[in-house]
Design a protein around this motif. Sequence first.
Motif, PDB file in Angstrom:
ATOM      1  N   ALA A   1       0.825  -1.207   0.000  1.00 13.56           N
ATOM      2  CA  ALA A   1       0.000   0.000   0.000  1.00 13.56           C
ATOM      3  C   ALA A   1       0.860   1.260   0.000  1.00 13.56           C
ATOM      4  N   GLN A   2       0.334   2.295  -0.607  1.00 12.87           N
ATOM      5  CA  GLN A   2       0.947   3.614  -0.574  1.00 12.87           C
ATOM      6  C   GLN A   2       0.133   4.508   0.357  1.00 12.87           C
ATOM      7  N   THR A   3       0.644   5.691   0.621  1.00 14.11           N
ATOM      8  CA  THR A   3      -0.063   6.608   1.506  1.00 14.11           C
ATOM      9  C   THR A   3      -1.433   6.959   0.944  1.00 14.11           C
ATOM     10  N   SER A   4      -1.559   6.960  -0.362  1.00 16.59           N
ATOM     11  CA  SER A   4      -2.842   7.261  -0.998  1.00 16.59           C
ATOM     12  C   SER A   4      -3.905   6.216  -0.669  1.00 16.59           C
ATOM     13  N   ASP A   5      -3.495   5.046  -0.207  1.00 13.90           N
ATOM     14  CA  ASP A   5      -4.448   3.983   0.138  1.00 13.90           C
ATOM     15  C   ASP A   5      -4.968   4.095   1.573  1.00 13.90           C
ATOM     16  N   LEU A   6      -4.374   4.970   2.378  1.00 13.19           N
ATOM     17  CA  LEU A   6      -4.770   5.063   3.786  1.00 13.19           C
ATOM     18  C   LEU A   6      -6.212   5.502   3.963  1.00 13.19           C
TER      19      LEU A   6
ATOM     20  N   ARG B   1      -1.107  13.665   2.464  1.00 15.92           N
ATOM     21  CA  ARG B   1      -2.101  12.606   2.630  1.00 15.92           C
ATOM     22  C   ARG B   1      -1.997  11.973   4.016  1.00 15.92           C
ATOM     23  N   LEU B   2      -0.770  11.765   4.478  1.00 20.46           N
ATOM     24  CA  LEU B   2      -0.571  11.182   5.800  1.00 20.46           C
ATOM     25  C   LEU B   2      -1.102  12.110   6.887  1.00 20.46           C
ATOM     26  N   ALA B   3      -0.795  13.384   6.770  1.00 22.32           N
ATOM     27  CA  ALA B   3      -1.254  14.360   7.768  1.00 22.32           C
ATOM     28  C   ALA B   3      -2.773  14.395   7.830  1.00 22.32           C
ATOM     29  N   ASP B   4      -3.438  14.291   6.686  1.00 23.43           N
ATOM     30  CA  ASP B   4      -4.903  14.312   6.655  1.00 23.43           C
ATOM     31  C   ASP B   4      -5.482  13.131   7.435  1.00 23.43           C
ATOM     32  N   VAL B   5      -4.884  11.946   7.245  1.00 24.26           N
ATOM     33  CA  VAL B   5      -5.381  10.749   7.920  1.00 24.26           C
ATOM     34  C   VAL B   5      -5.122  10.828   9.423  1.00 24.26           C
ATOM     35  N   VAL B   6      -3.916  11.277   9.811  1.00 26.29           N
ATOM     36  CA  VAL B   6      -3.599  11.405  11.235  1.00 26.29           C
ATOM     37  C   VAL B   6      -4.544  12.406  11.888  1.00 26.29           C
ATOM     38  N   THR B   7      -4.821  13.497  11.213  1.00 24.85           N
ATOM     39  CA  THR B   7      -5.733  14.508  11.743  1.00 24.85           C
ATOM     40  C   THR B   7      -7.128  13.942  11.946  1.00 24.85           C
ATOM     41  N   GLN B   8      -7.605  13.169  10.968  1.00 24.41           N
ATOM     42  CA  GLN B   8      -8.933  12.559  11.095  1.00 24.41           C
ATOM     43  C   GLN B   8      -9.006  11.646  12.310  1.00 24.41           C
ATOM     44  N   LEU B   9      -7.966  10.854  12.512  1.00 21.19           N
ATOM     45  CA  LEU B   9      -7.953   9.919  13.632  1.00 21.19           C
ATOM     46  C   LEU B   9      -7.869  10.645  14.968  1.00 21.19           C
ATOM     47  N   THR B  10      -6.973  11.609  15.069  1.00 17.19           N
ATOM     48  CA  THR B  10      -6.812  12.318  16.344  1.00 17.19           C
ATOM     49  C   THR B  10      -8.047  13.155  16.671  1.00 17.19           C
ATOM     50  N   ASP B  11      -8.677  13.720  15.650  1.00 16.11           N
ATOM     51  CA  ASP B  11      -9.903  14.483  15.881  1.00 16.11           C
ATOM     52  C   ASP B  11     -11.013  13.588  16.424  1.00 16.11           C
ATOM     53  N   ASP B  12     -10.917  12.293  16.121  1.00 17.00           N
ATOM     54  CA  ASP B  12     -11.918  11.331  16.579  1.00 17.00           C
ATOM     55  C   ASP B  12     -11.530  10.718  17.922  1.00 17.00           C
ATOM     56  N   GLY B  13     -10.461  11.259  18.546  1.00 14.85           N
ATOM     57  CA  GLY B  13     -10.060  10.794  19.862  1.00 14.85           C
ATOM     58  C   GLY B  13      -9.155   9.581  19.864  1.00 14.85           C
ATOM     59  N   CYS B  14      -8.578   9.249  18.721  1.00 13.58           N
ATOM     60  CA  CYS B  14      -7.694   8.085  18.612  1.00 13.58           C
ATOM     61  C   CYS B  14      -6.236   8.521  18.669  1.00 13.58           C
ATOM     62  N   GLU B  15      -5.429   7.838  19.482  1.00 12.86           N
ATOM     63  CA  GLU B  15      -3.992   8.076  19.483  1.00 12.86           C
ATOM     64  C   GLU B  15      -3.405   7.463  18.212  1.00 12.86           C
TER      65      GLU B  15
ATOM     66  N   PRO C   1       5.835  12.188  -5.050  1.00 14.88           N
ATOM     67  CA  PRO C   1       6.491  13.358  -4.458  1.00 14.88           C
ATOM     68  C   PRO C   1       6.262  13.398  -2.953  1.00 14.88           C
ATOM     69  N   PRO C   2       7.316  13.596  -2.162  1.00 17.86           N
ATOM     70  CA  PRO C   2       7.168  13.614  -0.701  1.00 17.86           C
ATOM     71  C   PRO C   2       6.084  14.558  -0.197  1.00 17.86           C
ATOM     72  N   ARG C   3       5.959  15.731  -0.803  1.00 21.13           N
ATOM     73  CA  ARG C   3       4.962  16.701  -0.331  1.00 21.13           C
ATOM     74  C   ARG C   3       3.548  16.146  -0.487  1.00 21.13           C
ATOM     75  N   VAL C   4       3.332  15.357  -1.549  1.00 20.56           N
ATOM     76  CA  VAL C   4       2.013  14.760  -1.774  1.00 20.56           C
ATOM     77  C   VAL C   4       1.764  13.664  -0.753  1.00 20.56           C
ATOM     78  N   SER C   5       2.760  12.810  -0.568  1.00 21.53           N
ATOM     79  CA  SER C   5       2.669  11.713   0.389  1.00 21.53           C
ATOM     80  C   SER C   5       2.427  12.231   1.806  1.00 21.53           C
ATOM     81  N   VAL C   6       3.183  13.235   2.191  1.00 19.02           N
ATOM     82  CA  VAL C   6       3.095  13.787   3.548  1.00 19.02           C
ATOM     83  C   VAL C   6       1.752  14.461   3.783  1.00 19.02           C
TER      84      VAL C   6
END
Length: 206
Positions: free
Chosen positions: A6-11, A47-61, A40-45
Amino acid sequence: HAVVGAQTSDLEAQLELASGFKPHVAVIIVGTNDVTHRVPPRVSVRRLADVVTQLTDDGCEVVVGTCPDLGTVRPILQPLREVARQWSRRLARQQTIAVVGAGGRAVSLGDLLGGLFNEQRDTMFGEDRFHPSAAGYANVVSVLIPAVAAALNDPEQDIIDAGQPLRVMSLTEAAAQASQQPGTQVVRSGRLASVLRRRRLTFARS
């Protein structure tokens, strides 16, 4: 819901599959396939930040194992191996900054695929000599367990340099320092960041 290759785009799709759960902690290991597919790293990063934000906003570590140093993977021939080294290290630093900025914990996998992996290639790598074997993955997991336990407020997790003043630094500096040593965790300390180094076990197949 993790999938090999999987790539970051699959998260995002993996997150949708887990939408019915309310996990206390999520572990993400991603980046290697972004490098091999020249994302490109900026694209990958982003996407990762978006997923981490979604999880943390939902109260998940969230604990993220950043991209390992692909310059230590022998099947990648030179000069591509050196290119992979530079690209993967840069991605790992940027992942660390994005993850911590989004409220997660970033754990450096650094050159984890070197050292022991090169000394015990027959046991640490799978048949394709690129992906880790069961023993190899156990070693990857071993550097993530302390961060997961810390996220769940486990007081038994000891910092290697306990007793020393906890140094705070810029997030960029912390990310660069963490990329040099596998198992190093970067956490937010106000507007700055701290680098934690924790004990881990080493697993070998008998």
